[in-house]
Motif scaffolding. Structure first.
Motif, PDB file in Angstrom:
ATOM      1  N   ASN A  33       0.738  -0.933   0.181  1.00 40.09           N
ATOM      2  CA  ASN A  33      -0.341  -0.042   0.008  1.00 40.09           C
ATOM      3  C   ASN A  33       1.256   1.437   0.115  1.00 40.09           C
ATOM      4  O   ASN A  33       0.212   2.161  -0.572  1.00 40.09           O
ATOM      5  CB  ASN A  33      -1.101  -0.377   1.228  1.00 40.09           C
ATOM      6  CG  ASN A  33      -2.174  -0.999   0.741  1.00 40.09           C
ATOM      7  OD1 ASN A  33      -3.424   0.280   0.581  1.00 40.09           O
ATOM      8  ND2 ASN A  33      -2.469  -1.656   1.726  1.00 40.09           N
ATOM      9  N   LEU A  34       1.598   1.186   0.934  1.00 46.27           N
ATOM     10  CA  LEU A  34       3.065   2.027   0.783  1.00 46.27           C
ATOM     11  C   LEU A  34       3.263   2.644  -1.075  1.00 46.27           C
ATOM     12  O   LEU A  34       3.168   3.833  -1.284  1.00 46.27           O
ATOM     13  CB  LEU A  34       4.234   1.956   1.071  1.00 46.27           C
ATOM     14  CG  LEU A  34       4.889   1.710   2.820  1.00 46.27           C
ATOM     15  CD1 LEU A  34       5.967   1.636   3.250  1.00 46.27           C
ATOM     16  CD2 LEU A  34       3.987   3.921   3.202  1.00 46.27           C
ATOM     17  N   TYR A  35       3.309   1.583  -2.113  1.00 42.98           N
ATOM     18  CA  TYR A  35       3.638   1.755  -2.675  1.00 42.98           C
ATOM     19  C   TYR A  35       2.697   2.484  -3.803  1.00 42.98           C
ATOM     20  O   TYR A  35       3.043   3.573  -5.010  1.00 42.98           O
ATOM     21  CB  TYR A  35       4.366   0.853  -3.899  1.00 42.98           C
ATOM     22  CG  TYR A  35       5.930   0.729  -3.506  1.00 42.98           C
ATOM     23  CD1 TYR A  35       7.516   1.278  -4.281  1.00 42.98           C
ATOM     24  CD2 TYR A  35       6.312  -0.574  -2.304  1.00 42.98           C
ATOM     25  CE1 TYR A  35       8.038   0.985  -3.910  1.00 42.98           C
ATOM     26  CE2 TYR A  35       7.475  -0.188  -1.697  1.00 42.98           C
ATOM     27  CZ  TYR A  35       8.911   0.307  -2.636  1.00 42.98           C
ATOM     28  OH  TYR A  35       9.637   0.623  -1.711  1.00 42.98           O
ATOM     29  N   PHE A  36       1.653   1.735  -3.929  1.00 46.17           N
ATOM     30  CA  PHE A  36       0.225   2.129  -4.164  1.00 46.17           C
ATOM     31  C   PHE A  36       0.047   3.434  -4.170  1.00 46.17           C
ATOM     32  O   PHE A  36      -0.300   4.080  -4.865  1.00 46.17           O
ATOM     33  CB  PHE A  36      -0.627   0.692  -4.191  1.00 46.17           C
ATOM     34  CG  PHE A  36      -1.885   1.342  -4.593  1.00 46.17           C
ATOM     35  CD1 PHE A  36      -2.659   1.120  -6.040  1.00 46.17           C
ATOM     36  CD2 PHE A  36      -2.980   1.746  -3.426  1.00 46.17           C
ATOM     37  CE1 PHE A  36      -3.672   1.277  -5.949  1.00 46.17           C
ATOM     38  CE2 PHE A  36      -4.311   1.644  -4.250  1.00 46.17           C
ATOM     39  CZ  PHE A  36      -4.960   1.758  -5.474  1.00 46.17           C
ATOM     40  N   GLY A  37      -0.557   3.722  -2.310  1.00 48.27           N
ATOM     41  CA  GLY A  37      -0.724   4.920  -2.109  1.00 48.27           C
ATOM     42  C   GLY A  37       0.449   5.926  -2.447  1.00 48.27           C
ATOM     43  O   GLY A  37      -0.235   7.431  -3.150  1.00 48.27           O
TER      44      GLY A  37
END
Length: 417
Positions: free
Chosen positions: A112-116
């Motif tokens: 989610n860090l990379y997605f967000g």
């Protein structure tokens, strides 16, 4: 429309308005599309808003629920487009709104860090470089490789806050929440926001907390029914806004009238004539109000102050070696504010007692109040005075009798000549 400008001004609004077209039924909407006839009712959530923010300036946005504050923030963020006018921006914009709303529950925290990050303009290579500092700030440990759906709401907000503040923006937008998580993490969040401001970041802060608006903001914007009621120096605008709030009839919800020092939380009781229960300490709280003792009170209910002096002894526990600050407020029992004080505002530091305990004794000599029933509140702040660790709101009502025949609320210092 939203545009980027090439000046040193991070934000400029020119006659911005937002119209919503309301139809009586889906049939009416379809008929309007087919015939071109106007069959709608117009609702202007925002109308003719113009302002300009300079680099390093902090704007506080205040107003009743439904005044147009959230619409304004969405227009500036670009999630809504204005019906009229222009939103002109310069530089990177970061919004702390619904933290974690863009996370996918089935992805791990790391994914989610990379997605967000991609959603807020941080490419994968830059996110890889930022990842260690984001994880260090979020402090969720090995949970970073578990699906987000297994996280507590606090863990989600911690990770989301660490992500959206990983890169300093030119314009930071904060909706209500200044901080998330436990007391120590709240302090970290406040310190990061303050560091952004010190480095020249412009801040737009929307809040129902007059205390934080006063302490953080250089200028304030008061929205009423979607229009600018007043815009200018914080104390002038906020004073006018609070005066209007105090004129709200008693039939209005009590929670709609924020007090000078109150910081709204889910556990904050609404103003009431009866004595509310003393709030239980947070399970993870290390800084807490230990006791508040008012001298010379009778055994009656509500007690009578049997002295001309009001003496309050406030004992608190701080965070490790940090010197805390305390606040105290007196109101009429029906919620009319009399005075609010805090040690950090008057350079009156609490005295250390050892073992993490601190004490302040506040004395009002020859209490200048007229006869009536009053209520007091106590507050515990961090060393900066921005983080409110705990508040005992309206925890004690008392009666006071003074031998004056003249009407009024307080006996002000004066002289006749």
């Amino acid at each position: 429309m939203t545009q980027v400008i090439d000046t040193g001004i991070p934000l400029r609004l020119q006659g911005v308005g937002k119209e919503y077209r309301l139809y009586d039924s889906p049939r009416a909407r379809l008929k309007s599309l087919l015939t071109g006839r106007a069959l709608h009712h117009s609702h202007w959530a925002l109308r003719d808003v113009s302002l300009e923010l300079r680099r390093g300036q902090c704007l506080g946005v205040v107003g009743h629920n439904g005044a147009g504050k959230s619409t304004l923030l969405k227009l500036i963020c670009g999630t809504l487009q204005p019906t009229t006018g222009k939103v002109l921006q310069n530089g990177r914009v970061t919004a702390i709104l619904e933290l974690g709303a863009g996370f996918h529950p089935d992805f791990t925290g790391r994914e989610n860090l990379y997605f967000g990050g991609s959603l807020i303009g941080i490419p994968r290579e830059a996110m890889a470089a930022l990842e260690p500092q984001v994880l260090a700030f979020a402090e969720i440990g090995e949970a970073i490789d578990r699906p987000v759906k297994t996280y507590s709401s606090g863990m989600v907000m911690r990770l989301a806050f660490a992500l959206v503040t990983a890169v300093q923006p030119d314009l930071l937008i904060i909706d209500e929440a200044l901080a998330v998580g436990d007391q120590r993490f709240q302090k970290k969040c406040i310190e990061r926001i303050e560091a952004f401001r010190a480095n020249g970041c412009t801040i737009l802060f929307c809040s129902h907390s007059p205390y934080h608006v006063r302490h953080l903001c250089d200028v304030a914007l008061w929205l009423d029914a979607g229009q600018v009621k007043e815009f200018g120096p914080t104390e002038i605008v906020l004073g006018a806004y609070l005066t209007q709030l105090q004129s709200v009839p008693p039939s209005e919800p009590a929670g709609a009238v924020p007090q000078a020092l109150i910081v709204p939380t889910e556990s904050t009781p609404e103003p009431a004539a009866a004595m509310p229960p003393r709030p239980a300490p947070q399970p993870d709280a290390t800084a807490t109000i230990v006791s508040v003792e008012i001298a010379h009170l009778s055994k009656d209910s509500p007690p009578l102050l049997e002295s001309r002096d009001l003496v309050a002894t406030i004992t608190v526990r701080g965070h490790s070696d940090e010197r805390p600050n305390v606040g105290f407020m007196i109101e009429q029992s029906r919620g009319v504010g009399i005075t609010s004080l805090a040690t950090h505002e008057e350079s009156a530091a609490p005295q250390p007692l050892g073992n993490g305990l601190w004490r302040s004794v506040l004395t009002f000599p020859d209490l200048p109040l007229h006869s009536g029933e009053y209520v007091v509140s106590a507050f515990l702040f961090d060393a900066s005075g921005l983080v409110v660790y705990e508040q005992w709101y309206q925890f004690l009502h008392f009666r006071f009798v003074t031998p004056t025949l003249m009407p009024g609320l307080v006996h002000l210092p004066h002289q006749w000549s």
